[in-house]
Design a protein around this motif. Structure first.
Motif, PDB file in Angstrom:
ATOM      1  N   ALA A 285       0.682  -1.237   0.037  1.00 58.89           N
ATOM      2  CA  ALA A 285       0.040   0.065  -0.049  1.00 58.89           C
ATOM      3  C   ALA A 285       0.974   1.310   0.041  1.00 58.89           C
ATOM      4  N   THR A 288      -0.426   6.762  -3.353  1.00 58.99           N
ATOM      5  CA  THR A 288      -0.885   6.709  -4.668  1.00 58.99           C
ATOM      6  C   THR A 288      -0.360   5.466  -5.517  1.00 58.99           C
ATOM      7  N   ARG A 289      -1.146   4.957  -6.606  1.00 54.76           N
ATOM      8  CA  ARG A 289      -0.373   3.855  -7.289  1.00 54.76           C
ATOM      9  C   ARG A 289       0.945   3.942  -7.818  1.00 54.76           C
ATOM     10  N   ALA A 290       1.237   5.036  -8.198  1.00 57.86           N
ATOM     11  CA  ALA A 290       2.772   5.169  -8.561  1.00 57.86           C
ATOM     12  C   ALA A 290       3.807   4.829  -7.581  1.00 57.86           C
ATOM     13  N   ALA A 292       3.033   2.935  -4.896  1.00 55.32           N
ATOM     14  CA  ALA A 292       2.780   1.516  -4.713  1.00 55.32           C
ATOM     15  C   ALA A 292       3.720   0.606  -5.389  1.00 55.32           C
ATOM     16  N   GLU A 293       3.736   0.952  -6.778  1.00 54.59           N
ATOM     17  CA  GLU A 293       4.302   0.150  -8.062  1.00 54.59           C
ATOM     18  C   GLU A 293       5.982   0.522  -7.727  1.00 54.59           C
ATOM     19  N   VAL A 374      -1.777  -4.287  -4.917  1.00 52.47           N
ATOM     20  CA  VAL A 374      -0.516  -3.185  -4.940  1.00 52.47           C
ATOM     21  C   VAL A 374      -1.457  -1.857  -5.415  1.00 52.47           C
ATOM     22  N   GLY A 375      -1.428  -0.994  -4.873  1.00 48.31           N
ATOM     23  CA  GLY A 375      -2.016   0.403  -4.922  1.00 48.31           C
ATOM     24  C   GLY A 375      -2.372   1.138  -3.766  1.00 48.31           C
ATOM     25  N   THR A 376      -3.365   2.043  -4.033  1.00 46.72           N
ATOM     26  CA  THR A 376      -3.833   2.830  -2.970  1.00 46.72           C
ATOM     27  C   THR A 376      -4.723   1.990  -1.863  1.00 46.72           C
ATOM     28  N   ASP A 379      -7.764   1.010  -3.685  1.00 46.80           N
ATOM     29  CA  ASP A 379      -7.487  -0.076  -4.582  1.00 46.80           C
ATOM     30  C   ASP A 379      -7.526  -1.354  -3.895  1.00 46.80           C
ATOM     31  N   GLU A 383     -10.131  -4.807  -4.015  1.00 47.38           N
ATOM     32  CA  GLU A 383      -9.632  -6.134  -4.194  1.00 47.38           C
ATOM     33  C   GLU A 383     -10.218  -7.077  -3.117  1.00 47.38           C
TER      34      GLU A 383
END
Length: 462
Positions: A285, A288-290, A292-293, A374-376, A379, A383
């Motif tokens: 977590a 932001t998604r970026a 997390a990635e 993986v993400g916010t 997100d 899931e």
């Protein structure tokens, strides 16, 4: 009523559990696995996040199938070295007040009266927060550690486990009646002998004649987890388990097993919802998604591929050092005496997905064979809700990249989002671990342990 998600923190008593190589990350505390400070910090993080339990995997073998030796396992610190998790519980119970503890112990390598006393002792010391993850053992390495040439045949292990549980129920539920302990100082009577009973058992695997050495604990029978996913394992779970741990990379690979366990429980007269199903997952977590990635990409730079395959080979009994990394996995590699569901979850359980060994390395390298979220926070919550709705699981055994970061991030970022959606508790229910999860300290009347409260039923053979 909105369905509430359940959470356990899933970890092994080693530098690395399911993320080989990640102990070496500069922010990882994995190298300190043999320090109580490491475990106290983790337990307090989980309790702050209202996790139901710290679920500790264990086994007495070493993964030595890959390449015909334990070298890759030892080099990666992959579930090795491994300390005894039962020794952790008293210290962590003292440093927490609500968190449960699910501790793994094998019915193949233990004996009933001795293990029953250990769990009763811990149930007293934790004030009813102890659970037993029942396993049967699967590795020749573990069998050799206790003087056997090889592990017992798969279904024979479960036959032994059924008898083991029958004896344990007699000890926990029937050896001492309610009211047996009087603590009467005036008469000098600690316990009433008329209410303390001898357990006599002669069966295919065990022969004993004893009185349970421990007075009744808050739960009597510890809360029962179980993780068998083969047909025989699911039959065992349907009879004995109060919570089942399943695993697979996709919802399609997990859902049929969940449905089968619930159907088997119903056929035995149990409410299928009396069994809480936890599936393995890992959440990375970030705000932001970026971010997390980027975090995941950073973690993967530390993955040890040989360590991943050492674990995969150990679970399956297949030496994957001999395989083409880019060839599809097939069900033909399944070994009947190992963890049967591991190969199945990457082959036949989800017919829409074909896996290569290289893809398994990437997938299993962070957190094991469950899904990787993986993400916010939103997100990850999306899931988790999808898994609950589509696979009919009740919650997650959350794995990790390394301690404490993965769990701390989840508690800080994801837990508030789950609470905001109304699908996760804001506080613990009162009482024991079983009371928190089921509403009662005692096993349900439909559970086989309940039938052993009658002293007249504890002297017959299984």
């Amino acid at each position: 009523m909105t369905r509430q998600i359940r959470l356990n923190g899933f970890i092994g008593f080693s530098p690395v559990h399911l993320s080989p190589g990640l102990w070496a990350h500069p922010r990882s505390h994995g190298a300190d696995y043999n320090s109580l400070d490491y475990w106290v910090e983790l337990a307090q993080i989980l309790e702050r996040g209202k996790f139901d339990a710290l679920f500790v995997a264990d086994g007495i073998g070493i993964h030595d199938v890959y390449g015909g030796s334990a070298d890759a396992t030892i080099r990666a610190g992959a579930q090795f070295p491994k300390l005894d998790p039962l020794m952790l519980v008293s210290a962590l119970a003292f440093e927490t007040s609500q968190l449960g503890f699910g501790i793994t112990a094998s019915t193949t390598h233990e004996v009933p009266a001795v293990l029953a006393r250990r769990f009763s002792t811990l149930d007293h010391f934790t004030k009813g927060r102890i659970g037993w993850n029942i396993v049967t053992g699967y590795s020749d390495s573990g069998a050799r550690a206790v003087g056997r040439e090889a592990v017992l045949a798969h279904d024979d292990r479960y036959d032994r486990a059924d008898e083991f549980l029958e004896i344990a129920y007699k000890l926990w539920e029937g050896s001492w009646e309610d009211g047996a302990v009087v603590r009467d100082r005036a008469s000098g009577t600690f316990a009433d002998p008329e209410k303390v009973h001898r357990v006599r058992h002669q069966g295919a695997h065990f022969d004993l004649d004893t009185i349970h050495l421990t007075e009744p604990s808050p739960q009597r029978t510890p809360f029962l987890f179980q993780a068998g996913a083969s047909p025989r394992g699911r039959a065992f779970a349907a009879r004995h388990a109060e919570a089942v741990f399943v695993g697979g990379p996709t919802k399609a690979s997990v859902a049929p097993g969940v449905a089968d366990i619930r159907a088997r429980a119903a056929a035995l007269g149990r409410d299928p919802r009396d069994i809480a199903v936890f599936t393995l997952a890992t959440a990375i977590a970030a705000p932001t998604r970026a971010e997390a990635e980027a975090k995941l990409e950073d973690y993967r730079r530390y993955t040890d591929p040989d360590g991943v395959l050492a674990l995969f080979s150990g679970w399956t009994g297949v030496d994957f050092s001999r395989f083409d990394l880019d060839a599809p996995l097939t069900k033909g590699e399944r070994r009947e005496n190992a963890v049967q569901s591991v190969i199945d979850s990457f082959t036949s359980a989800d017919p829409e997905r074909v896996w290569t060994l290289r893809e398994v390395i990437t997938h299993n390298g962070i957190g094991g064979r469950g899904p990787l979220f993986v993400g916010t926070p939103a997100d990850i919550a999306d899931e988790m809700e999808a898994w609950v709705n589509e696979a009919d699981v009740d919650g997650f055994n959350l794995s990790y990249a390394f301690v404490p970061e993965t769990f701390a991030d989840f508690v800080t970022l994801v837990v508030p989002e789950l609470q905001r959606r109304g699908i996760y508790k804001h506080d613990y229910a009162p009482g024991t671990l079983r009371a928190k999860l089921t509403g009662t300290d005692a096993v349900k009347p439909t559970h086989p342990a309940a039938g052993r409260r009658d002293p007249t039923k504890i002297g017959a053979a299984a």
